[in-house]
Motif scaffolding. Sequence first.
Motif, short mmCIF file in Angstrom:
data_model
loop_
_atom_site.label_atom_id
_atom_site.label_comp_id
_atom_site.label_asym_id
_atom_site.label_seq_id
_atom_site.Cartn_x
_atom_site.Cartn_y
_atom_site.Cartn_z
N UNK A 36 -8.15 5.96 -2.61
CA UNK A 36 -6.94 5.13 -2.58
C UNK A 36 -7.16 3.82 -3.31
N UNK A 37 -8.32 3.19 -3.12
CA UNK A 37 -8.59 1.92 -3.78
C UNK A 37 -8.65 2.08 -5.29
N UNK A 38 -9.22 3.17 -5.77
CA UNK A 38 -9.43 3.37 -7.20
C UNK A 38 -8.22 3.99 -7.90
N UNK A 107 -2.83 -7.53 2.47
CA UNK A 107 -2.98 -6.97 1.13
C UNK A 107 -4.45 -6.60 0.94
N UNK A 108 -4.70 -5.38 0.50
CA UNK A 108 -6.06 -4.92 0.22
C UNK A 108 -6.20 -4.83 -1.30
N UNK A 109 -7.09 -5.65 -1.86
CA UNK A 109 -7.29 -5.68 -3.30
C UNK A 109 -8.02 -4.41 -3.75
N UNK A 110 -7.98 -4.08 -5.04
CA UNK A 110 -8.65 -2.87 -5.53
C UNK A 110 -10.14 -2.84 -5.22
N UNK A 148 -3.25 -2.98 -5.74
CA UNK A 148 -3.31 -3.39 -4.34
C UNK A 148 -2.72 -2.33 -3.42
N UNK A 149 -3.18 -2.36 -2.17
CA UNK A 149 -2.55 -1.58 -1.11
C UNK A 149 -1.87 -2.58 -0.17
#
Length: 677
Positions: A36-38, A107-110, A148-149
């Motif tokens: 998900x991050x990538x 917010x979750x950064x990459x 971002x997530x």
Amino acid sequence: MRTFGPCLRFLVLPLLSLSLLTPLHADQWQQPTQQELQMKTDPSAPGAAAVYLYREETVDDSVHMHTFYARIKVLTAQGKSRADVELPYFSSFEDGSFRIRSIEGRTIEPDGKIVPFTGKPYDKLIYKQGDHEVMEKVFTLPDVQVGSILEYRYILDYGDHTLSSPRWIIQQPLFVHEAHYHFNPLKNYTDYTMMDSSGHETPINTLLYATILPPGVKVRAGLDGYDLVIKDVPALVREPHMPPVQSRSLRVLFYYAASTQSKDFWSDAGKRWSKSVDHFASDSPVIRKAVSQIVSPADTPEQKSLKIYEAVMKLDNTDYTRAHSAVENKAEGQKEKNAGDIWLDKRGNSAQLTRLYIALARAAGLKAYDIIVSNRNDTLFDQNYLSWGQLDDELAIVMIDGKPVYLDPGNRFEDYGELAWYHCFADGVRQLDHGTAFASTPGQLYKWDVQTRSAYLTLAPDGSISGQLRIAYTGDYSRRIRQEALKNGVEQAKKDVRSYWQSQVPTGVQLKMNGFIGIDQPDEAVMAVLTVSGTMGSNAGRLRLLPADFFEANAKPVFTSPKRTMPVDLGPVYILQDQVSLNLPPNASVEGKPADNQQMLPQDGVFHVSYTAKGNQYVYDRVSAVAMPLYAPKSYPQLLNYFQKIAQADQQPLVLRMKPVPVTAATSSAPKAGSAK
């Protein structure tokens, strides 16, 4: 017996739905995976600006609470707009109010860095009418970038004496990878009653739900309530000129009801509604006195109906000005319990004014009935969905010489004998002499809505343009302008009209709004008068290229996609008539004139344009008319071809050959070189 009032399904007042916007309050945040991050693109949703990784909504009526949770992956710069969150809710509605609380977000950064939301959401009023008030909780998630997530969750709760069955709008504007929905209804809901708009209470006997789901997907019902898990939900298809999307998207709609049988429900609900109409529109000394002042015994039935309609239309329609709260009405000694009260108060909302017309018409000896329909711009009526709440607006039917005439006295400035486009081809329930029945309103006539667009222009040798536009509106066009002026003032209506036409005319042309003619004369057309300045056209050597059609120069295509999946609803049908005269400069001659064009949409539309160049004047006359608004997807190729050919005709150039302008010698009044003045 306890009562409950508003359900979430009624949150269509501002054309929004809580479950359409966002979703649920899990006990813990889900931790992102490396995948998900990538993620940079999503093969399940090619070209998507953002996707839902997960959505959850849980409703527990036993504790009067909804919880929502959402996880969104931002894939493009456009997707960053998902950081702006708006959550509408009823802050005041008759016997119950809703409250949004416990808003959390992050917010979750990459790279996995977590930036929590630490701000304070603010409240924004988006709708207020009398005692009804809708607010929004608004906030923005921090430090959002592509990749971002976004995560947020909140709780919606409501009063102990209120039930709120959920509307699960499964299909969203974004692709949904996975969603989970759960509903725990109140076990003793049969102890409650439903209250309709007339104040009538009906015992709740059952809980029902209506679904539109993919094949093989079902709601699971058990001792723990109702549960649904669904994966890979395609984004909601958005196509130009489509019917109300909320009536066709994947969904599960729960609702409490008095009966499980469609026939019994509509029969009982229709009887209660009809009884409330007749009670409100009952005869009284006030109504009889009003009729004696409005009509004369020698009037024909049609003359009586018209005079009564005009009298009702002159009253203050609070849906377009300001509804008064119960407290204000009490302080002013105004009851507003029946048609006689509305007549004495000289004000009422749209439904009250419609019922007032019916009361006056009946007192004048006319047969008049009420019909309540779904607003075609908002929803489509479904007989299998046993909810009276899907019916929006009341209209009147009066019998003239044995034939029904449909009227809209509650729609401010609507002409007698005409209906707004969204009340045409609309389905609902009507009164009969004995009982009620399903019914539909007739279609709209294109001659009701005419726009005559005239331009008187002069082109100067240097390419500058001057002149005046006169645009006359009738029908829906004029009604919308007058309603805007009534709600927000004439100046705002002027700004809106000017802004629209500025977006349509050729690039380089500037418009100044002079004002309206006839805006305060409802029986007349509204004419907008604008002054033209700026430049028009472009040079190609000794040639100057001008758009063939002044009013459609920057108009967007009606349709562009070669394929169509949804039906077409063009909205209002119409006649557009253009008359444009352009005076050319002395040094210009017409090198190439656009070709005349005519197109036909069998039985439903016609387009004709002719261009004339004579001497130093270029003139064109254009007529475009559409008589049918509704089309099935199979008719789309024909519809697309028709509008594409019109667009091609409108984009033809007028080609002028420009002769050099002679340079004249300096006159004696000009200073000579080397001299001082």
